[in-house]
Design an enzyme around this catalytic site. Structure first.
Site, mmCIF file in Angstrom:
data_model
loop_
_atom_site.group_PDB
_atom_site.id
_atom_site.type_symbol
_atom_site.label_atom_id
_atom_site.label_comp_id
_atom_site.label_asym_id
_atom_site.label_seq_id
_atom_site.Cartn_x
_atom_site.Cartn_y
_atom_site.Cartn_z
ATOM 1 N N THR A 170 0.685 -1.349 -0.031
ATOM 2 C CA THR A 170 0.018 -0.020 0.082
ATOM 3 C C THR A 170 0.762 1.406 -0.135
ATOM 4 O O THR A 170 0.715 2.095 -0.901
ATOM 5 C CB THR A 170 -0.814 0.073 1.497
ATOM 6 O OG1 THR A 170 -1.796 -1.270 1.152
ATOM 7 C CG2 THR A 170 -1.757 1.307 1.340
ATOM 8 N N GLN A 171 1.837 1.062 0.755
ATOM 9 C CA GLN A 171 2.758 2.366 0.916
ATOM 10 C C GLN A 171 3.372 2.605 -0.518
ATOM 11 O O GLN A 171 3.520 3.876 -1.026
ATOM 12 C CB GLN A 171 3.941 2.047 1.666
ATOM 13 C CG GLN A 171 3.668 2.022 3.402
ATOM 14 C CD GLN A 171 4.773 1.741 3.939
ATOM 15 O OE1 GLN A 171 6.040 2.216 3.770
ATOM 16 N NE2 GLN A 171 4.713 0.943 5.024
ATOM 17 N N CYS A 227 -32.573 -15.192 -23.430
ATOM 18 C CA CYS A 227 -31.989 -15.118 -24.645
ATOM 19 C C CYS A 227 -31.710 -16.383 -25.298
ATOM 20 O O CYS A 227 -32.485 -16.907 -25.743
ATOM 21 C CB CYS A 227 -30.868 -13.909 -24.405
ATOM 22 S SG CYS A 227 -30.603 -13.126 -25.998
ATOM 23 N N HIS A 269 -33.004 -9.727 -21.696
ATOM 24 C CA HIS A 269 -32.281 -9.962 -20.531
ATOM 25 C C HIS A 269 -32.714 -9.209 -19.173
ATOM 26 O O HIS A 269 -32.470 -8.042 -18.526
ATOM 27 C CB HIS A 269 -30.649 -9.450 -20.671
ATOM 28 C CG HIS A 269 -30.124 -10.243 -21.656
ATOM 29 N ND1 HIS A 269 -29.377 -11.378 -21.368
ATOM 30 C CD2 HIS A 269 -29.862 -10.057 -22.980
ATOM 31 C CE1 HIS A 269 -28.761 -11.887 -22.326
ATOM 32 N NE2 HIS A 269 -28.958 -11.211 -23.593
ATOM 33 N N GLU A 300 -32.311 -9.929 -16.439
ATOM 34 C CA GLU A 300 -31.441 -9.565 -15.097
ATOM 35 C C GLU A 300 -30.935 -8.257 -14.837
ATOM 36 O O GLU A 300 -30.555 -7.900 -13.975
ATOM 37 C CB GLU A 300 -30.218 -10.858 -15.343
ATOM 38 C CG GLU A 300 -29.222 -10.753 -16.574
ATOM 39 C CD GLU A 300 -29.928 -11.344 -17.770
ATOM 40 O OE1 GLU A 300 -31.126 -11.500 -17.800
ATOM 41 O OE2 GLU A 300 -28.998 -11.532 -18.678
HETATM 42 N N1 GLN Z 1 -26.529 -16.040 -29.456
HETATM 43 C C1 GLN Z 1 -27.875 -15.475 -29.495
HETATM 44 C C2 GLN Z 1 -28.125 -14.528 -30.502
HETATM 45 O O1 GLN Z 1 -27.259 -13.657 -30.909
HETATM 46 C C3 GLN Z 1 -28.403 -15.104 -28.031
HETATM 47 C C4 GLN Z 1 -27.742 -14.093 -27.514
HETATM 48 C C5 GLN Z 1 -27.836 -14.084 -25.772
HETATM 49 O O2 GLN Z 1 -28.088 -14.716 -25.409
HETATM 50 N N2 GLN Z 1 -27.608 -12.710 -25.506
HETATM 51 O O3 GLN Z 1 -29.278 -14.267 -30.741
#
Ligand code: GLN
Length: 547
Positions: free
Chosen positions: A193-194, A383, A509, A511
């Site tokens: 760290t120093q 996806c 997605h 998520e």
């Molecule tokens: N490979 C797939 C596509 O391009 C799924 C992409 C992904 O899962 N983000 O449609």
């Protein structure tokens, strides 16, 4: 009021948790009532991480406006509950591309383009322009990489200069380091760290605060020594001991007085920290969860869970909502190809197949979808996970044995997943997919409508292929409900099986939109179903899982 700036650098080793620390600083300031945003500076030469392997870089986080960005932006969005954009992640590649494009246009005619001032100006303007356009109180800036890296130098020089440009009283520097423990001597070492701070000071940056990662307690004399050698007030040498739950970090840093030090140094009103409660009570609830549900995440990068960061977090958030601690079993899809699904999935209560690209491991994901369908195990496909669910259905329910995606078998006689028409002539790889937020209208009779409780939702995308409409009718007749479509009806966004309790695939997605205090409705629906159908004895030993 013009913005204040907090710069966070890292020293000693990489992967030190700067993203979580920056996200936590953001949460502290948000709790105190400030408007804030975050920028991540990445010194590598790629324009964005979209073309990097997940093994190199972990997950590619997608912003609403379709930016393919560093996974740390996911931490910032989750911790601070803000929406970031393409400009929130700047790479050296972007800086040089923009500069060279200007040079070719003749913007600098007669001039010599140099690191100082041209590269540094480009970096500084990016930061201050974004802070001004967002009109934030505080802009937190994470400098990627480790102090001492050659490629990071222009970025450090830019933030050093920026302190003079915006006024010293408007800038706060934090340096995050590691205190390694030497087992033989059982002693925490301060020397790295120093050295790291001395390197920073040699380029003109004196940290206001040091945050020191450590596996165990940091004794006072170590704090004193760091304070003396690094010229940082004792109160601002903050130990950050490893925690099980990263969402606890904002409370820990606040407990050490970081919020007070920042607001005092920057001349900000201290703000009230009372609205800390919703965050801290959610996190305490998370820690108190006892009953465990086991979820398999079947992917091809599972030995490197950072590749699925947002999916992992979204599962945790939804677990909190349904009152269950979630255990993720990381299942390599190629292992299913070798051993069959039963061997790897018999001990889980739900299956998630996340996104991905390329042929490797896809047949294993198809086996996972088949196993879920034939055993009525809750299945959430994200996806690519939706695409494999459709391929499996077409092969095994519609008996189209060669059904496939054009991505994996370009000349398949049954391209049930095919390239989107507007993608056909795209040859450049970087930033050319269907990216970012798109609307999706929901079928009122679908299960997904029940989860979302809304007729129209918006979700983030990153894909080139889509469900082939020529097969829609046959799928519908055999029990697939197209629960979500683009508002013009041309693109399938959500497919679910009417015959199963929870078999849902989404082309987007979800998520990326989940937050600890605001879990995503589809993940909540999935875990609710998992909870209701809990498989007898479905639990596996802790050493092969991560919670
Ligand atoms: N490979 C797939 C596509 O391009 C799924 C992409 C992904 O899962 N983000 O449609």
């Amino acid at each position: 009021m013009s913005a204040k700036y907090i710069f966070v650098t890292g020293g000693v080793v990489s992967s030190i948790g700067k993203g979580i620390t920056v996200a936590s600083i953001g949460r502290i300031l948000k709790n105190r009532g400030f408007d804030i945003s975050v920028i991540k500076l990445d010194p590598y030469l790629n324009v964005d991480p979209g073309t990097m392997s997940p093994y190199q870089h972990g997950e590619v986080f997608v912003t609403e406006d379709g930016g393919e960005t560093d996974l740390d932006l996911g931490h910032y969005e989750r911790f601070i509950d803000i929406e970031l954009n393409k400009k929130s992640n700047v790479t050296a590649g972007q800086v040089y591309l923009s500069l060279i494009t200007k040079e070719r246009k003749g913007d600098f005619l007669g001039g010599t383009i140099q690191t100082i001032p041209h590269v540094t100006n480009e970096i500084k303007h990016h930061i201050t322009d974004l802070a001004e356009s967002l009109d934030v109180d505080v802009m937190v800036v994470e400098v990627g990489g480790t102090v001492g890296d050659i490629e990071g130098l222009p970025f450090l020089e830019a933030i050093r200069q920026l302190r003079n440009d915006v006024g010293r009283e408007n800038v706060y520097f934090i340096h995050l380091t590691l205190l390694p423990n030497l087992n033989v001597a059982n002693e925490l070492k301060t020397k790295p760290t120093q050295h790291s701070v001395s390197e920073l000071r040699s380029i003109g940056i004196q940290p206001d605060a040091l945050i020191c990662r450590s596996q165990g307690e940091v004794p006072d004399f170590v704090i004193d020594k760091l304070s003396l050698f690094c010229d940082v007030n004792k109160e601002e040498v903050i130990p950050l001991i490893d925690v099980d739950n990263v969402y606890r970090v904002p409370m820990i840093l606040e407990g050490y007085g970081l919020g007070n030090s920042i607001t005092k140094t920057l001349g900000l009103p201290p703000g009230s920290i009372s609205n800390n409660n919703s965050w801290s009570s959610a996190i305490s609830e998370m820690d108190a969860l006892e009953e465990v549900v086991s979820i398999a995440l079947v992917g091809k990068y599972v030995e490197y869970p950072d590749a699925y960061m947002s999916v992992k977090e979204a599962i945790t958030h939804a677990g909190l909502r349904v009152g269950r601690r979630t255990q993720i079993k990381w299942v390599h899809s190629e292992d299913l190809e070798r051993d069959g699904a039963e061997q790897h999935l018999s001990d889980v209560s739900g299956i998630v197949v996340p996104g991905g690209f390329g042929k490797r491991g896809v047949e294993g994901m198809i086996l996972a979808a088949e196993y879920a369908r034939t055993n009525n195990i809750p299945y959430l496909g994200l996806c690519l996970g939706m695409q494999v669910m459709i391929i499996e259905w077409c092969r095994n329910v519609l008996n189209l044995f060669q059904a496939d995606s054009e991505e994996f078998q370009p000349d398949t006689p049954n391209p049930v997943i095919h390239v989107m028409p507007d993608q056909m002539n795209v040859t450049n790889k970087g930033g050319t997919m269907r990216l970012g937020m798109y609307p999706c209208s929901l079928d009122l009779k679908s299960k997904s409508h029940g989860f979302y409780e809304s007729n129209l939702v918006e979700e983030r995308h990153r894909h080139r292929f889509e469900l082939n409409n020529a097969y829609r009718e046959a799928m519908e007749e055999s029990g697939i409900c197209f629960a979500g479509l683009s508002p013009d009806g041309t693109l399938v966004e959500i497919a679910e099986s009417s015959q199963h309790d929870f078999m849902v695939g989404v082309q987007f997605h979800p998520e990326f939109r989940s937050r600890p205090t605001l879990p995503h409705p589809l993940f909540v629906g999935f875990l609710d179903s998992v909870k209701q159908m809990l498989r007898e004895g479905a639990q596996f030993s802790f050493n092969e899982v991560e919670t």
